[in-house]
Design an enzyme around this catalytic site. Structure first.
Site, PDB file in Angstrom:
ATOM      1  N   ASP A 151      15.388  78.330  78.071  1.00 46.58           N
ATOM      2  CA  ASP A 151      14.487  77.288  77.611  1.00 46.58           C
ATOM      3  C   ASP A 151      15.187  76.539  76.470  1.00 46.58           C
ATOM      4  O   ASP A 151      16.250  76.930  75.991  1.00 46.58           O
ATOM      5  CB  ASP A 151      13.136  77.872  77.185  1.00 46.58           C
ATOM      6  CG  ASP A 151      12.029  76.819  77.240  1.00 46.58           C
ATOM      7  OD1 ASP A 151      12.349  75.607  77.249  1.00 46.58           O
ATOM      8  OD2 ASP A 151      10.844  77.173  77.271  1.00 46.58           O
TER       9      ASP A 151
HETATM   10  C1  BGC Z   1       9.590  74.000  77.227  1.00 42.87           C
HETATM   11  C2  BGC Z   1       9.954  74.022  78.682  1.00 42.87           C
HETATM   12  C3  BGC Z   1      10.565  72.713  79.071  1.00 42.87           C
HETATM   13  C4  BGC Z   1      11.755  72.422  78.184  1.00 42.87           C
HETATM   14  C5  BGC Z   1      12.426  71.096  78.501  1.00 42.87           C
HETATM   15  C6  BGC Z   1      10.724  73.527  76.358  1.00 42.87           C
HETATM   16  O1  BGC Z   1      10.316  73.324  75.052  1.00 42.87           O
HETATM   17  O2  BGC Z   1       9.168  75.290  76.845  1.00 42.87           O
HETATM   18  O3  BGC Z   1       8.810  74.283  79.456  1.00 42.87           O
HETATM   19  O4  BGC Z   1      10.918  72.720  80.416  1.00 42.87           O
HETATM   20  O5  BGC Z   1      11.315  72.364  76.842  1.00 42.87           O
HETATM   21  O6  BGC Z   1      11.646  70.027  78.155  1.00 42.87           O
END
Ligand code: BGC
Length: 796
Positions: free
Chosen positions: A300
């Protein structure tokens, strides 16, 4: 020689004996590949040929991802992306959207980099891409896998047209605590419903064929247990037994992997003290060895560098731990790109570990056909065409949950409203707010396409519609607190200018209600400020002064219909006691107003059912129907049934019922459904037969469902089981089947639910999925309170 043979045989028999004793759980086995495309010999030959040509820097380049567009998290990198692409030192960008923007980088990668490896563009496509559908929790309320598949299909086609072949969806985290803002992106509290929908999302995006030009690779997230954040506070740790992890939190991921999911995203949280982004047990043991996952794991946002905050080491150490645990790509952490090469050169990280991660990235790129079709043709600008609107409306119609529709004296049930309704007052901060109705995670959606409730009702009622905003979603004080939230990315709070004198606007709304025959209140919470990521709440009421507005309007004595627009279960206790009709409409997307109006006027008979229990108060959280039994149940068998207030030494709150205000599976219709006595095809089944059955049914439960009302309607028929004598205690009820059944007035259908090992197994104390001799109680009905009951036995 003889000695060696004898010793080997002894060792072998010891191993066999240990296996028999269950010392090696399912864990020790290695499954065949989960996706034949990624495992194809031809594809892997291309991967190996390319890998041989790559320098260490080029390999590590494939393992990094940067946000070269807008930010969806903190501390966004600010690097020279063109140069990185030209040197072949970036495998993927996120948040770069549109043919022009993606082609810009792709041309650099394909024309200037030494090995011409295409860039994989990734993006959050959560509830549609350009066409914004209802939020995922709402889609779960449809209990319709076809709806999830349709939303995914639109998302895929539109994302691909925008140069994005990789979507960070579906989110399959089990969410049992609505304080956690990300419940909005989930399918709610139940592993069975979550697993069925996970499969549908993957199918809709990937179409069982990644090479199709309108397929996208999914990234199933967030692996794993992110939804179990302690106290519902986002990014907090999760602490649970391995049994709960396997029985509740892992199944939707397993289901998505079985459906061929090409990639997964590792989560921010720790699990029992080990961060999910450096967790060899979940990322390698379970995911790769037990499930045979051959795809790519991306971290993530910043999760690799945040391992430093988790206090498991400095930069080089945490990067090594993440990579070795099985995180192949570092999203916006900027650590793999800086600290891996040195450790490979010094021998700390074997180059084979890097090679394996690179293979996983390249497999996905080859499978998607990016080497053959790296660019995206410029297409016409997006428009919310009638066809797209029809799809969004159809899905939104199915997501509406009628929570309450009690008769009002002299009027009868308020809903559906007669087409010739007299004067209707529409009141509330969500009645005419395009941005908020779009939902929390619609980064590429455009509020201008949203039909508001006011617009839709205006069209139906003309000057019979009166309108007053009543108040804003937040007071001046809330807004100034939230202004401290320091983030300017795509999810930034946006501009809110709360009404300075809401006592005056509430008084105006009261006057408006007095002039009407019925008042519709459109209330909820700000999707943009208080739902989704980093949007946990310690309270679950309406935000700002909306509760005062509701009470003031109700005090006029005019009949009130409450339309709740929110991405999480809110606390509706006062409303449930004082308001005759309540419709849960979630965040419905671009067709918000039309879909709400369809249901209010009865053009659509509501069929949604809650995927998440609605609490009486926040102190009950985490609240879910599939609770484990207690030795001192408050009210007999089922902990979600109304309790006997006289009991003291039982598992209860002294100041509140245990049960949900509106339970899991709940949802009313404008017609009534009756259930016959359910039957089982066999009263007894030998345990060996169940164990051998796997996906094949051994027992069929049948039930007659009849529409006894005057209009056609769709019922979500639900089947719950309870294992009454297992070696490890099992939930008081568990959903194990459901079907959407449409019935004309007076019509009856026979509905059947097959049950086999897949539905009946549980994890024993040795963490093996098993079925033992027992009695299974079965209930069939329209919610988790179903009362039509039968049973069957599994015998020795
Ligand atoms: C989130 C994810 C997301 C990623 C990219 C993160 O902060 O937890 O769900 O896909 O950002 O935007």
């Amino acid at each position: 020689m003889e000695f060696y043979i004898t010793r080997s045989l002894r060792l072998l028999s010891l191993l066999l004996m240990l296996a028999g004793l269950g010392w090696f759980s399912a864990a020790a086995q290695t499954s065949p590949s989960h996706n034949p495309q990624l495992a194809s010999k031809e594809l892997n030959a291309r991967v190996e040929a390319l890998l041989k040509k790559m320098t260490l820097e080029e390999k590590i380049g494939q393992l990094v991802q940067y946000a070269a567009g807008y930010a969806t998290g903190p501390n966004a990198s600010n690097l020279k992306y063109d140069e990185l692409a030209a040197r072949g030192q970036v495998g993927s960008f996120l948040n770069v959207v549109g043919a022009e923007a993606t082609n810009h980088y792709q041309h650099i990668a394909m024309e200037k980099s030494r090995l011409r490896i295409p860039i994989l563009f990734g993006q959050d496509v959560i509830h549609g891409h350009r066409t914004t559908f209802p939020v995922p929790l709402a889609i779960a309320a449809s209990w319709d896998p076809a709806a999830a598949e349709l939303v995914a299909r639109y998302g895929a086609v539109e994302a691909r047209a925008d140069g994005v072949p990789w979507v960070f969806s579906p989110m399959v985290d089990i969410a049992r605590d609505p304080r956690w803002g990300r419940i909005i992106e989930s399918s709610g509290e139940d592993p069975y419903l979550g697993s069925v929908l996970a499969r549908a999302w993957v199918k809709g995006y990937q179409q069982d064929d990644l090479s199709k030009p309108d397929s996208v690779a999914v990234s199933v997230k967030h692996f794993v247990a992110y939804g179990a954040a302690i106290a519902g506070r986002d990014y907090n740790g999760a602490d649970m037994s391995e049994l709960t992890l396997r029985q509740v939190y892992l199944p939707p991921f397993h289901s998505a992997v079985d459906a061929g999911a090409a990639t997964l995203m590792s989560a921010f949280n720790s699990i029992n003290g080990v961060p999910a982004t450096a967790n060899p047990f979940t990322l390698t043991q379970i995911l790769r060895k037990e499930w045979g996952f051959d795809g790519l794991v991306v971290s993530d946002w910043g999760a690799v560098s945040e391992l430093i905050n988790h206090s498991i080491g400095d930069g080089p150490k945490v990067a090594r731990k993440a990579l070795e645990a099985g995180v192949d790509m570092d999203m916006e952490g900027n650590l793999y790109g800086t600290v891996i090469a040195g450790q490979v050169r010094s021998g700390k990280i074997p180059e084979s570990v890097v090679d394996e991660a690179v293979r996983r990235v390249l497999r996905v790129k080859f499978a998607l056909g990016l080497f053959e079709r790296p660019y995206t043709p410029e297409g016409p600008a997006y428009d919310a065409t009638p066809e797209r609107r029809a799809a969004a409306r159809k899905v939104a119609d199915e997501t509406m949950v009628l929570l309450k529709n009690d008769p009002v004296e002299g009027v009868g049930p308020l809903l559906p409203l007669p087409a010739k309704a007299k004067k209707v007052a529409l009141i509330g901060p969500l009645a005419d707010n395009q941005r908020e109705l779009l939902g929390a995670w619609a980064v590429t959606g455009d509020p201008k396409y949203v039909v508001t409730l006011r617009a839709a009702l205006q069209e139906r009622l003309g000057d019979r519609l009166l309108y007053a905003q009543g108040c804003d979603l937040l007071t001046g004080e809330d807004a100034s607190i939230l202004k401290h939230v320091d983030f300017e990315g795509a999810m930034a709070a946006g501009d809110h200018s709360p009404i300075p004198d809401d006592a005056k606007t509430i008084a105006e709304a009261v006057e408006t209600a007095k002039k009407a025959d019925v008042a519709i209140l459109a209330l909820g919470e700000p999707a943009n400020w208080m739902e989704g990521e980093a949007a946990s709440r310690a309270t679950l009421g309406f935000t700002g002064v909306q509760q005062q507005l509701l009470e003031a309007v109700a005090a006029t004595g005019k009949p009130v219909i409450l339309v709740v627009l929110a991405g999480r279960p809110l606390e509706l206790t006062w409303a449930a006691a004082h308001v005759p009709a309540i419709l849960e409409a979630w965040s419905p997307g671009i067709e918000a107003g039309d879909a709400v109006a369809d249901v209010l006027f009865g053009d659509v008979n509501p069929s949604g059912k809650l995927p998440s229990s609605f609490p009486r108060s926040v102190g009950q959280e985490p609240l879910y129907y599939a609770q484990l039994p207690t030795g001192r149940p408050a009210h007999g068998d089922l902990s979600h049934f109304p309790q006997n207030p006289a009991e003291k030494f039982v598992s209860r709150y002294m100041d509140q019922e245990n049960s949900a205000l509106f339970p899991f599976g709940w949802g009313l219709s404008y017609t009534r459904f009756s259930y016959g006595q359910p039957s089982v095809s066999r009263a007894e089944v030998p345990v060996e037969e169940v164990i051998a059955s796997r996906s094949k049914p051994v027992v069929t439960v049948g039930v007659d469902v009849k529409n006894t009302g005057r209009v056609a309607g769709t019922e979500v028929v639900q089947l719950y089981i309870r294992n009454t004598a297992a070696s490890v205690e099992q939930p008081v009820r568990e959903l194990k089947g459901f079907a959407r059944v449409t019935l004309a007035p007076g019509e009856q259908k026979h509905v059947e639910f097959p049950l086999g090992f897949d539905e009946l197994n549980f994890y024993n104390a040795g963490l093996k999925p098993t079925v033992e001799p027992t009695t299974y109680k079965i209930w069939v009905g329209g919610s988790s309170l179903a009362t039509a009951e039968t049973s069957f036995q599994v015998v020795e």
